[in-house]
Enzyme design. Structure first.
Site, short mmCIF file in Angstrom:
data_model
loop_
_atom_site.label_atom_id
_atom_site.label_comp_id
_atom_site.label_asym_id
_atom_site.label_seq_id
_atom_site.Cartn_x
_atom_site.Cartn_y
_atom_site.Cartn_z
N GLU A 44 0.86 -1.19 0.00
CA GLU A 44 0.00 0.00 0.00
C GLU A 44 0.90 1.24 0.00
OE1 GLU A 44 -2.30 0.82 3.56
OE2 GLU A 44 -3.70 2.10 2.48
N GLU A 69 4.90 4.68 4.02
CA GLU A 69 4.37 5.97 4.47
C GLU A 69 5.53 6.92 4.69
OE1 GLU A 69 1.35 7.62 4.97
OE2 GLU A 69 2.76 9.18 5.55
N ASN A 96 9.94 7.77 1.18
CA ASN A 96 9.23 8.39 0.07
C ASN A 96 9.07 7.33 -1.03
OD1 ASN A 96 8.41 9.91 -2.08
ND2 ASN A 96 9.84 11.58 -1.71
N ASP A 118 -2.96 11.57 -2.63
CA ASP A 118 -3.09 13.02 -2.84
C ASP A 118 -3.48 13.27 -4.31
OD1 ASP A 118 -2.33 13.36 -0.23
OD2 ASP A 118 -0.21 13.53 -0.71
N LYS A 122 -3.79 20.51 -9.59
CA LYS A 122 -3.29 21.48 -10.58
C LYS A 122 -2.59 20.75 -11.74
CE LYS A 122 -2.74 25.24 -7.39
NZ LYS A 122 -1.91 25.69 -6.28
N ASP A 154 -12.02 9.33 -3.04
CA ASP A 154 -13.27 10.11 -3.01
C ASP A 154 -13.18 11.21 -4.07
OD1 ASP A 154 -11.11 11.36 -1.51
OD2 ASP A 154 -12.54 13.00 -1.29
N GLU A 192 -8.91 5.02 6.83
CA GLU A 192 -9.34 6.15 7.67
C GLU A 192 -10.07 7.21 6.83
OE1 GLU A 192 -6.10 4.95 8.30
OE2 GLU A 192 -6.09 4.56 10.46
N TYR A 193 -9.48 7.53 5.68
CA TYR A 193 -10.09 8.56 4.83
C TYR A 193 -11.44 8.08 4.27
CZ TYR A 193 -6.48 12.14 4.73
OH TYR A 193 -5.64 13.17 5.06
N GLU A 194 -11.51 6.82 3.96
CA GLU A 194 -12.76 6.26 3.41
C GLU A 194 -13.88 6.41 4.44
OE1 GLU A 194 -12.10 2.34 1.98
OE2 GLU A 194 -14.19 1.99 1.43
N1 SAM Z 1 -4.26 5.72 2.73
C1 SAM Z 1 -4.70 6.45 3.91
C2 SAM Z 1 -6.20 6.48 3.97
O1 SAM Z 1 -6.84 6.20 2.94
O2 SAM Z 1 -6.76 6.78 5.04
C3 SAM Z 1 -4.08 7.85 3.97
C4 SAM Z 1 -4.46 8.79 2.87
S1 SAM Z 1 -3.63 10.35 2.99
C5 SAM Z 1 -4.59 11.41 1.97
C6 SAM Z 1 -2.20 10.11 1.96
C7 SAM Z 1 -1.02 9.53 2.71
O3 SAM Z 1 0.02 9.28 1.79
C8 SAM Z 1 -0.46 10.46 3.79
O4 SAM Z 1 -0.33 9.76 5.00
C9 SAM Z 1 0.89 10.89 3.21
O5 SAM Z 1 1.84 11.17 4.22
C10 SAM Z 1 1.25 9.67 2.36
N2 SAM Z 1 2.16 9.99 1.24
C11 SAM Z 1 2.06 11.04 0.38
N3 SAM Z 1 3.06 11.01 -0.50
C12 SAM Z 1 3.82 9.93 -0.20
C13 SAM Z 1 5.01 9.39 -0.75
N4 SAM Z 1 5.62 9.97 -1.79
N5 SAM Z 1 5.53 8.27 -0.21
C14 SAM Z 1 4.91 7.67 0.84
N6 SAM Z 1 3.79 8.16 1.43
C15 SAM Z 1 3.25 9.26 0.91
#
Ligand code: SAM
Length: 211
Positions: A44, A69, A96, A118, A122, A154, A192-194
């Site tokens: 994931e 993460e 990352n 994310d 843009k 979403d 969590e976001y779902e």
């Molecule tokens: N997947 C989770 C959920 O659905 O509840 C979290 C969604 S949250 C919008 C996006 C997550 O991706 C954040 O915790 C962020 O820190 C992580 N993230 C963003 N860019 C990333 C990257 N390049 N590598 C690893 N994690 C990343």
């Protein structure tokens, strides 16, 4: 996902090196040795606080799960969840996820979950979207021939963009759902976001794509 700075995070991560892999790049191509078995490996990207991966690992004990993460202050919550659940088939990576080919070998992975990534709305940020073609190159490399990408979001814009990106890449769309929760799927594990967005009445989109 916002989280406060947690000065104890570094120590907590080191203490839990059985859950969070401290030298993940050295495990490239050898994750089966980390899990001590040859079970399929699902990853994931952007695991957040870990609700999805812990739920999936409980439901699918014959699969291994790796959550990546970037945010230290967030991954500590995921570590705690894995500890509480005593899940043996999960490892976490605090890196990352910009090039998964550095973390995983060719054909090493069975499934990739992109949950509520994310959206980078843009146009000038298109290359950062996790379904931009350069990311699809990476996924193609690390996925097994029959491997799948499962995307939940979403965000309508990201969903539509991803469907086009998958199709233009020549991928096969195995499933496209415009309202995941309308179809009772007992195997669906909410992130969590779902939970947050569906509680507000927003539809959740899901797509499963294959190369
Ligand atoms: N997947 C989770 C959920 O659905 O509840 C979290 C969604 S949250 C919008 C996006 C997550 O991706 C954040 O915790 C962020 O820190 C992580 N993230 C963003 N860019 C990333 C990257 N390049 N590598 C690893 N994690 C990343």
């Amino acid at each position: 996902m916002r989280a406060r700075n947690k000065p104890w995070a570094d120590d907590f991560i080191k203490e839990n090196h059985d859950i969070i892999e401290l030298t993940p790049f050295e495990k490239k191509g050898k994750w089966n040795e980390v899990f001590h078995n040859d079970n399929p490996i699902h990853i994931e990207v952007g695991t957040g606080k870990g609700q999805f991966i812990v739920g999936m690992a409980e439901q699918n004990s014959d699969n291994n799960f790796i959550g990546i993460e970037i945010a230290k202050s967030i991954i500590v919550s995921a570590i705690q969840k894995v500890k509480d659940a005593n899940s043996k088939n999960i490892r976490l990576i605090n890196e990352n996820a910009e090039d998964l080919r550095e973390l995983f070998g060719e054909n090493e992975i069975d499934k990739i979950y992109l949950n509520f990534s994310d959206p980078w709305p843009k146009n000038r940020h298109e290359k950062r979207r996790l379904t931009f073609r350069s990311f699809l190159d990476q996924y193609k490399h690390i996925l097994k021939e029959d491997g799948e990408i499962v995307l939940k979001t979403d965000n309508k814009g990201l969903f539509e963009y991803s469907l086009v990106s998958f199709s233009e890449y020549g991928m096969v769309l195995k499933e496209v759902l415009l309202d995941l929760h309308e179809h009772a799927d007992p195997t669906n594990v909410m992130t969590e976001y779902e939970e947050k967005f569906s509680a507000k009445g927003q539809p959740i989109y899901r797509c499963i794509a294959k190369f």
